[in-house]
Design a protein around this motif. Structure first.
Motif: not given
Length: 364
Positions: A218, A220, A242, A244, A280-282, A288, A290, A317, A320, A334
């Motif tokens: 993942i 970030e 993923a 984020t 996974w867009t905040h 968000s 997903l 994060l 998650f 999420a």
């Protein structure tokens, strides 16, 4: 994870008697105590044994590779007046994206190992001590000749970020050799979480290790500048489990607009084509989006009174990842992440000291 024949023999002995001493192991195997101690040290670095008594690790682990620093937060008592002195309060606490994620994970109950660098100074001592006390395994945190990094944030009276200055030069010392020293630990992990502050070569190497070991990774992105500099690493040959981003980071990585939900979905599709399974867009107060193999789902934010927004993304994060290891599907994970973020912004701490799995689930 790759274990030598001698390491496997020692693990078998430890399974029968976790409190067996190195002298007894040496006598059983017909070797020296010094040689056994070397093997035990290697097993500790690989995450196979934990702490005194040589307890064998059984819980799935997350390895976090990223920055560790000291956060300096100043909050104005009244709406900020630019170019002027504003009365307020200030706090100093351990921080850093990678370190914050690791601490949140440990407080939620996930076995977590941190690969990072701190300076050989008093701030570095404080960061290490606090991180270890929170339950994070810090055997792969190295001391640097550079000063421990700092993140200085100015918050308005409502807790919203006005401006921040990040001095993460120490993070540049997290090199490929340090990650290589943790490669067996990474290969045995359930998840690898990567901080976008990492040097480009280090981030690429860590992603390659994850691909070779079949470990879910993942990423970030951290910020628009970092997203821009690392965008080319998000590629089909280095598939991510993923990523984020927020809207701006998503737009930067893809080169596509992300101002509307339709545009966010299209940009996420572009990342799927580049090997990212889940995007996974905040979206701030809107929650968000997903996006994954089954399509895109909007996940609502959990309402909270904002005290301090710092650390919300790190908490989301970590939560998650924790929920995924607990067997939740990505949508439920999420939602769990949003709950952890809401708890975080409702308090003054970058990482809530009272954070637990029970507390997060009580908000859902």
């Amino acid at each position: 994870m790759s274990l030598t024949e001698r390491e496997r023999e020692i693990v078998a002995l430890l399974r029968r008697d976790p409190m067996i001493g190195s002298a007894a192991i040496a006598e059983t195997l017909g070797t020296t105590r010094a040689a056994v101690n070397v093997h035990l040290s290697n097993l500790g670095r690989k995450g196979v044994i934990l702490g005194r008594g040589y307890v064998l690790a059984t819980r799935p682990a997350v390895v976090v590779v990223g920055g560790a620093n000291m956060d300096v937060k100043a909050r104005s008592e009244r709406p900020v007046v630019s170019a002027s002195s504003n009365p307020g309060t200030a706090t100093i606490t351990p921080g850093g994206v990678g370190r914050n994620v690791a601490e949140n994970l440990a407080r939620l109950g996930t076995r977590t190992h941190l690969v990072s660098v701190v300076g050989g100074d008093t701030l570095g001592d404080q960061v290490l001590a606090a991180t270890s006390a929170a339950g994070v395994h810090v055997e792969h945190v190295r001391r640097s000749t550079r000063p421990t990094g700092t993140y200085t944030a100015v918050l308005d009276a409502d807790g919203e970020l006005v401006v921040a200055v990040s001095d993460m030069t120490a993070t540049e010392d997290i090199d490929t050799a340090q990650v290589a020293a943790a490669r067996d630990l990474i290969a045995g992990a359930e998840l690898l979480v990567l901080d976008g502050n990492l040097p480009e070569a280090t981030l690429a190497y860590a992603l390659d290790l994850a691909v070779a070991a079949g470990v879910r990774a993942i990423l970030e992105p951290v910020s628009v500048p970092k997203a821009r500099a690392r965008a080319h690493l998000v590629a089909a040959e280095r598939p991510l489990f993923a990523i984020t981003p927020n809207r701006d980071e998503l737009a930067t990585i893809t080169g596509l607009p992300a101002g509307t939900d339709r545009e966010v979905r299209a940009a996420a599709d572009a990342l799927h084509e580049r090997g990212v399974r889940h995007v996974w867009t905040h979206l701030g107060e809107a929650g968000s989006l997903l996006s994954g193999p089954e399509g895109a789902v909007t996940v609502g934010a959990v309402p909270a009174r904002v005290v301090d927004v710092t650390g919300a993304g790190d908490a989301a994060l970590a939560a998650f990842a924790h929920a995924l290891l607990a067997g939740e599907d990505v949508v439920a994970a999420a939602a769990y992440g949003h709950a952890a973020a809401a708890l975080t912004i409702a308090g003054p701490h970058t990482v809530r000291p009272d954070l637990t799995d029970t507390l997060v689930r009580s908000t859902l």
